[in-house]
Design a protein around this motif. Structure first.
Motif, PDB file in Angstrom:
ATOM      1  N   GLY A 169      14.526  52.049 -28.352  1.00 42.84           N
ATOM      2  CA  GLY A 169      13.184  51.545 -28.599  1.00 42.84           C
ATOM      3  C   GLY A 169      12.595  50.780 -27.435  1.00 42.84           C
ATOM      4  O   GLY A 169      11.406  50.423 -27.445  1.00 42.84           O
ATOM      5  N   ASP A 170      13.393  50.519 -26.427  1.00 42.55           N
ATOM      6  CA  ASP A 170      12.934  49.780 -25.248  1.00 42.55           C
ATOM      7  C   ASP A 170      11.943  50.643 -24.465  1.00 42.55           C
ATOM      8  O   ASP A 170      12.175  51.830 -24.227  1.00 42.55           O
ATOM      9  N   GLU A 171      10.815  50.042 -24.049  1.00 41.17           N
ATOM     10  CA  GLU A 171       9.811  50.807 -23.309  1.00 41.17           C
ATOM     11  C   GLU A 171      10.331  51.294 -21.959  1.00 41.17           C
ATOM     12  O   GLU A 171       9.791  52.232 -21.371  1.00 41.17           O
ATOM     13  N   ASN A 172      11.399  50.664 -21.471  1.00 38.52           N
ATOM     14  CA  ASN A 172      12.013  51.095 -20.208  1.00 38.52           C
ATOM     15  C   ASN A 172      13.264  51.952 -20.426  1.00 38.52           C
ATOM     16  O   ASN A 172      14.093  52.080 -19.535  1.00 38.52           O
ATOM     17  N   TYR A 173      13.381  52.502 -21.613  1.00 35.78           N
ATOM     18  CA  TYR A 173      14.608  53.233 -21.963  1.00 35.78           C
ATOM     19  C   TYR A 173      14.891  54.377 -20.988  1.00 35.78           C
ATOM     20  O   TYR A 173      16.024  54.529 -20.507  1.00 35.78           O
ATOM     21  N   GLU A 174      13.885  55.194 -20.689  1.00 36.48           N
ATOM     22  CA  GLU A 174      14.103  56.347 -19.811  1.00 36.48           C
ATOM     23  C   GLU A 174      14.554  55.901 -18.419  1.00 36.48           C
ATOM     24  O   GLU A 174      15.462  56.493 -17.823  1.00 36.48           O
ATOM     25  N   PHE A 175      13.895  54.840 -17.917  1.00 40.69           N
ATOM     26  CA  PHE A 175      14.304  54.317 -16.608  1.00 40.69           C
ATOM     27  C   PHE A 175      15.740  53.814 -16.658  1.00 40.69           C
ATOM     28  O   PHE A 175      16.553  54.128 -15.777  1.00 40.69           O
ATOM     29  N   GLN A 176      16.076  53.014 -17.671  1.00 38.16           N
ATOM     30  CA  GLN A 176      17.417  52.436 -17.776  1.00 38.16           C
ATOM     31  C   GLN A 176      18.485  53.529 -17.878  1.00 38.16           C
ATOM     32  O   GLN A 176      19.563  53.411 -17.288  1.00 38.16           O
ATOM     33  N   LYS A 177      18.164  54.599 -18.589  1.00 42.21           N
ATOM     34  CA  LYS A 177      19.125  55.697 -18.738  1.00 42.21           C
ATOM     35  C   LYS A 177      19.372  56.382 -17.391  1.00 42.21           C
ATOM     36  O   LYS A 177      20.524  56.610 -16.987  1.00 42.21           O
ATOM     37  N   LYS A 178      18.309  56.693 -16.666  1.00 50.12           N
ATOM     38  CA  LYS A 178      18.452  57.332 -15.354  1.00 50.12           C
ATOM     39  C   LYS A 178      19.193  56.420 -14.376  1.00 50.12           C
ATOM     40  O   LYS A 178      20.102  56.843 -13.661  1.00 50.12           O
ATOM     41  N   TYR A 179      18.767  55.155 -14.360  1.00 51.67           N
ATOM     42  CA  TYR A 179      19.361  54.195 -13.426  1.00 51.67           C
ATOM     43  C   TYR A 179      20.850  54.026 -13.687  1.00 51.67           C
ATOM     44  O   TYR A 179      21.673  54.075 -12.756  1.00 51.67           O
ATOM     45  N   ASN A 180      21.229  53.841 -14.936  1.00 48.83           N
ATOM     46  CA  ASN A 180      22.645  53.638 -15.259  1.00 48.83           C
ATOM     47  C   ASN A 180      23.469  54.893 -15.029  1.00 48.83           C
ATOM     48  O   ASN A 180      24.630  54.811 -14.619  1.00 48.83           O
ATOM     49  N   LEU A 181      22.882  56.048 -15.252  1.00 46.62           N
ATOM     50  CA  LEU A 181      23.597  57.291 -14.945  1.00 46.62           C
ATOM     51  C   LEU A 181      23.836  57.410 -13.445  1.00 46.62           C
ATOM     52  O   LEU A 181      24.911  57.839 -13.002  1.00 46.62           O
ATOM     53  N   GLU A 182      22.845  57.047 -12.646  1.00 48.57           N
ATOM     54  CA  GLU A 182      23.028  57.098 -11.193  1.00 48.57           C
ATOM     55  C   GLU A 182      24.153  56.181 -10.759  1.00 48.57           C
ATOM     56  O   GLU A 182      24.986  56.554  -9.930  1.00 48.57           O
ATOM     57  N   ARG A 183      24.208  54.975 -11.313  1.00 48.23           N
ATOM     58  CA  ARG A 183      25.268  54.034 -10.934  1.00 48.23           C
ATOM     59  C   ARG A 183      26.632  54.522 -11.406  1.00 48.23           C
ATOM     60  O   ARG A 183      27.645  54.360 -10.707  1.00 48.23           O
ATOM     61  N   HIS A 184      26.705  55.138 -12.603  1.00 55.18           N
ATOM     62  CA  HIS A 184      27.987  55.635 -13.104  1.00 55.18           C
ATOM     63  C   HIS A 184      28.495  56.835 -12.305  1.00 55.18           C
ATOM     64  O   HIS A 184      29.710  57.041 -12.201  1.00 55.18           O
ATOM     65  N   LEU A 185      27.572  57.611 -11.769  1.00 55.88           N
ATOM     66  CA  LEU A 185      27.962  58.818 -11.039  1.00 55.88           C
ATOM     67  C   LEU A 185      27.867  58.631  -9.524  1.00 55.88           C
ATOM     68  O   LEU A 185      27.938  59.591  -8.782  1.00 55.88           O
ATOM     69  N   SER A 186      27.726  57.391  -9.085  1.00 53.27           N
ATOM     70  CA  SER A 186      27.558  57.110  -7.655  1.00 53.27           C
ATOM     71  C   SER A 186      28.678  57.763  -6.856  1.00 53.27           C
ATOM     72  O   SER A 186      29.809  57.895  -7.338  1.00 53.27           O
ATOM     73  N   PRO A 187      28.311  58.225  -5.644  1.00 51.95           N
ATOM     74  CA  PRO A 187      27.071  57.978  -4.894  1.00 51.95           C
ATOM     75  C   PRO A 187      25.929  58.952  -5.186  1.00 51.95           C
ATOM     76  O   PRO A 187      25.075  59.163  -4.319  1.00 51.95           O
ATOM     77  N   LEU A 188      25.899  59.563  -6.371  1.00 50.81           N
ATOM     78  CA  LEU A 188      24.789  60.425  -6.764  1.00 50.81           C
ATOM     79  C   LEU A 188      23.458  59.689  -6.636  1.00 50.81           C
ATOM     80  O   LEU A 188      23.381  58.495  -6.930  1.00 50.81           O
ATOM     81  N   LYS A 189      22.432  60.399  -6.208  1.00 46.08           N
ATOM     82  CA  LYS A 189      21.080  59.855  -6.178  1.00 46.08           C
ATOM     83  C   LYS A 189      20.183  60.758  -7.030  1.00 46.08           C
ATOM     84  O   LYS A 189      20.123  61.973  -6.796  1.00 46.08           O
ATOM     85  N   ILE A 190      19.532  60.160  -8.035  1.00 45.80           N
ATOM     86  CA  ILE A 190      18.624  60.909  -8.901  1.00 45.80           C
ATOM     87  C   ILE A 190      17.248  60.944  -8.245  1.00 45.80           C
ATOM     88  O   ILE A 190      16.628  59.914  -8.009  1.00 45.80           O
ATOM     89  N   GLN A 191      16.800  62.158  -7.980  1.00 42.11           N
ATOM     90  CA  GLN A 191      15.593  62.350  -7.186  1.00 42.11           C
ATOM     91  C   GLN A 191      14.339  61.840  -7.887  1.00 42.11           C
ATOM     92  O   GLN A 191      13.421  61.311  -7.255  1.00 42.11           O
ATOM     93  N   ASP A 192      14.292  61.983  -9.200  1.00 34.65           N
ATOM     94  CA  ASP A 192      13.098  61.575  -9.938  1.00 34.65           C
ATOM     95  C   ASP A 192      13.288  60.232 -10.638  1.00 34.65           C
ATOM     96  O   ASP A 192      12.636  59.953 -11.640  1.00 34.65           O
TER      97      ASP A 192
END
Length: 680
Positions: free
Chosen positions: A487-510
């Motif tokens: 329900g967080d308005e930043n949910y999509e951002f938080q999901k992408k950001y945390n996935l990038e950190r978990h899969l580092s050094p992956l960089k999510i382009q979008d």
């Protein structure tokens, strides 16, 4: 002796230099007076005078081109040549030109003063014909000024996993003239895949004693197939050489060269010295105190497997601290077993894991870490599967550095796995307590059944394509580990950001995340980013806790033009010592930003920061406040991205100038372009 730079072409001192040069022009070569005047105006003439006297007893004249110093004239009046004026002049030049790559000169062979250049640690690198009518042969001599590049990562995986051995002149000639089979075996492909064969710079002097120019030329050509051992510490070299000369009095030039080879090998960090010299082989025990093993070629080859094990786990300082890694052997396995065996663990089962690692040095890396004789940790890396790094043992004894060291080794495991193109790390250690569990979670490892694992992907990819890279089950495991509110308005951002950190050094382009270029002085960059396993950082006394941390803090003025979380690129400003130009060499993430009373923040982050109080006082605002931001997961580029590229990129993509003094916010596409450039 007094040395003076002679600049004024109208001075008495200058006229004395010109007169002395003209008098010796037959040996020096003719130099027009206009050229003398040019060198004087550039400050490139140094005169030597006895203490308390105005009598000129010699001069040195040089030029600088392509960052190299070239000696044009070294001239001593005939009545003063029995002294050591020439040596002192050259030493003075060496001490005052350390900012350049080195010093070179050309000297006619028939002058027979090779001994002078050898004594000053110059080496002959090639021959060339002279310019006179007779075309008398000249030898080019070279003395290097070795510089330690800031932020340079040691190619440590390759060097740590290969034998570093030095061959002497006789073994070199064995290979060149194909005269000894046991030496020729050193050319085998299988051996060269495990060992790096070096020569020391003394071999240049031995080659120079060849009977003909053709022999010297062919020997120098063969040197291209080997690597010259780095030479950095001239004073340390002299100290070691003096000790060796005291222990082994040298009679001939060849004897003296043998000792120089050994001294260079010792200060250069070689592990093995390969020779057929019988006297030297009989004295091999003497060199154990220098951690140098003396072998015949055949002995070196037959013991190669054992040597591989020793080279991997040779005691060495860990990232510049007084913490060391050391090797476990069959001789001390019982000692380490007693230290790390758990109360309910079967000794045979535990030793079986260690012995398996010892018996397969190509696949396993096994080290124990200690500080001042206090044992800290035991870790095994298993590389038996190409795409995975397994860690069957991951144990830390109770001490003040236990958690800090565990976090550091997890971070190093991630870097190691990434550098070796391994996409998965699995920790199979079953004895993981709550403290170590927290370290693993912080490093974004996920617990599944009886193991912890982390996926590493060095890619730049759109968020929607991540599922194509990993299995559905792995994706769900990572999703389940994220504590997010849909329900967080930043949910999509938080999901992408945390996935990038978990899969580092992956960089999510979008991933729409703030991105900045932040300028940092070279001296601070060295402290924050440098990882040198074989040397102590020379600018400061380092703190163990700082060097071992995967997260650090950096202070800035209290302006609010930064945000968190964010990606950052580190721009290292021009180095005033090495003259290295500004460049971007690292990326990190900003995790948190604090703006508060300077003394309060300094106290709060003292265990993370590199600064002393006097350092941060310069950036405190009029209200006594300062900004501190915590950053983590720093990734060093394979090669620096230079200022010219950065400026051109910002002008093209963002139509703005790059101002390195303050944080520069950039677009994601700019960040990714720089990131790609640094990793090519």
């Amino acid at each position: 002796m007094i040395f003076k730079i002679i600049k004024n072409p109208k001075s008495k001192a200058y006229n004395e230099v010109v007169a002395l040069g003209d008098k010796n022009s037959k040996t020096l070569g003719f130099l027009p007076h206009s050229a003398f005047a040019k060198y004087a105006r550039e400050g490139k003439i140094i005169g030597a005078y006895p203490n308390g006297s105005k009598e000129l007893i010699g001069y040195i004249l040089y030029r600088v081109s392509y960052n190299k110093v070239t000696i044009v004239h070294l001239c001593i009046p005939e009545e003063h040549r029995k002294g050591n004026t020439a040596s002192k002049l050259v030493r003075h030049l060496k001490e005052n030109t350390t900012q350049y790559d080195g010093i070179r000169l050309s000297c006619r062979n028939d002058y027979k003063i090779d001994r002078l250049w050898e004594s000053l640690n110059f080496v002959p690198i090639k021959e060339k014909p002279g310019r006179g009518k007779e075309k008398l042969a000249l030898t080019v001599w070279w003395y290097p000024h070795h510089h330690n590049d800031l932020l340079s990562q040691i190619s440590d995986y390759e060097l740590k996993n290969k034998i570093v051995a030095v061959i002497d002149m006789n073994v070199f000639l064995d290979i060149k003239d194909e005269r000894e089979e046991e030496s020729l075996a050193l050319k085998s492909d299988w051996l060269l895949s495990e060992a790096i064969l070096y020569y020391t710079r003394e071999i240049h002097n031995e080659i120079n004693r060849g009977n003909s120019s053709e022999i010297k030329k062919s020997s120098r050509k063969l040197l291209n197939y080997f690597t010259e051992l780095p030479f950095k510490e001239e004073q340390e070299f002299k100290k070691i050489l003096e000790k060796l000369e005291h222990e082994f009095p040298a009679i001939s030039k060849n004897d003296k060269s043998d000792l120089k080879h050994l001294a260079y090998s010792i200060i250069g960090g070689a592990q093995f010295f390969i020779t057929r010299d019988k006297e030297l082989l009989q004295s091999k025990k003497f060199f154990t105190k220098y951690e140098l093993k003396i072998y015949r070629p055949s002995e070196f080859i037959t013991r190669l497997d054992e040597n591989i094990q020793v080279s991997k786990y040779k005691p060495q300082r860990l990232i510049g601290t007084n913490i060391k890694s050391q090797r476990i052997t069959s001789d001390n396995i019982d000692y380490f077993t007693r230290k790390f065996l758990k109360p309910d663990e079967k000794i045979n089962h535990f030793q079986k894991k260690i012995r398996k690692a010892l018996s397969s040095p190509h696949e396993y890396e096994l080290i124990t870490i200690s500080k001042s004789e206090e044992i800290l940790a035991l870790v095994i890396f298993d590389r038996s599967e190409n795409e995975k790094l397994s860690i069957p043992i991951f144990r830390f004894l109770n001490n003040s550095l236990r958690i800090t060291l565990s976090k550091h080794l997890l971070f190093k495991a991630i870097l190691t796995s990434t550098n070796e193109n391994r996409s998965l790390i699995e920790i199979l250690e079953v004895y993981i307590d709550e403290e170590l569990s927290n370290s693993l979670k912080e490093a974004r490892f996920i617990k599944t059944e009886e193991k912890w694992k982390k996926i590493n992907l060095q890619k730049i990819i759109d968020f929607g394509n991540i599922k194509e890279l990993i299995s559905e089950m792995e994706y769900e495991e990572i999703e389940d580990s994220l504590i997010l509110d849909p329900g967080d308005e930043n949910y999509e951002f938080q999901k992408k950001y945390n996935l990038e950190r978990h899969l580092s050094p992956l960089k999510i382009q979008d991933l729409d995340i703030p991105t900045f270029i932040i300028s940092i002085k070279a001296v601070w960059a060295e402290q924050l980013f440098n990882d040198r396993s074989n040397e102590k950082l020379h600018l400061f006394e380092s703190k163990n806790e700082l060097l071992l941390n995967r997260e650090n803090v950096y202070y800035r003025s209290s302006s609010r033009n930064l945000s968190a979380p964010a990606r950052i690129l580190w721009y290292i400003s021009k180095n005033p010592i090495t003259k290295e130009k500004g460049h971007i060499k690292a990326v990190s993430y900003i995790d948190e930003i604090f703006i508060d009373d300077a003394k309060k923040l300094f106290k709060q982050f003292k265990q993370l920061g590199i600064y002393n109080w006097k350092d941060i006082q310069k950036t405190i605002d009029k209200n006594g406040k300062i900004m501190a931001f915590v950053f983590s997961d720093t990734e060093l580029f394979k090669r620096p991205v230079d200022l010219k590229f950065i400026k051109g990129l910002l002008k093209t993509k963002e139509e703005k100038k790059f101002m390195p003094l303050s944080p520069t916010k950039i677009k994601t596409e700019t960040y990714l372009a720089i990131y790609k450039k640094g990793l090519l």
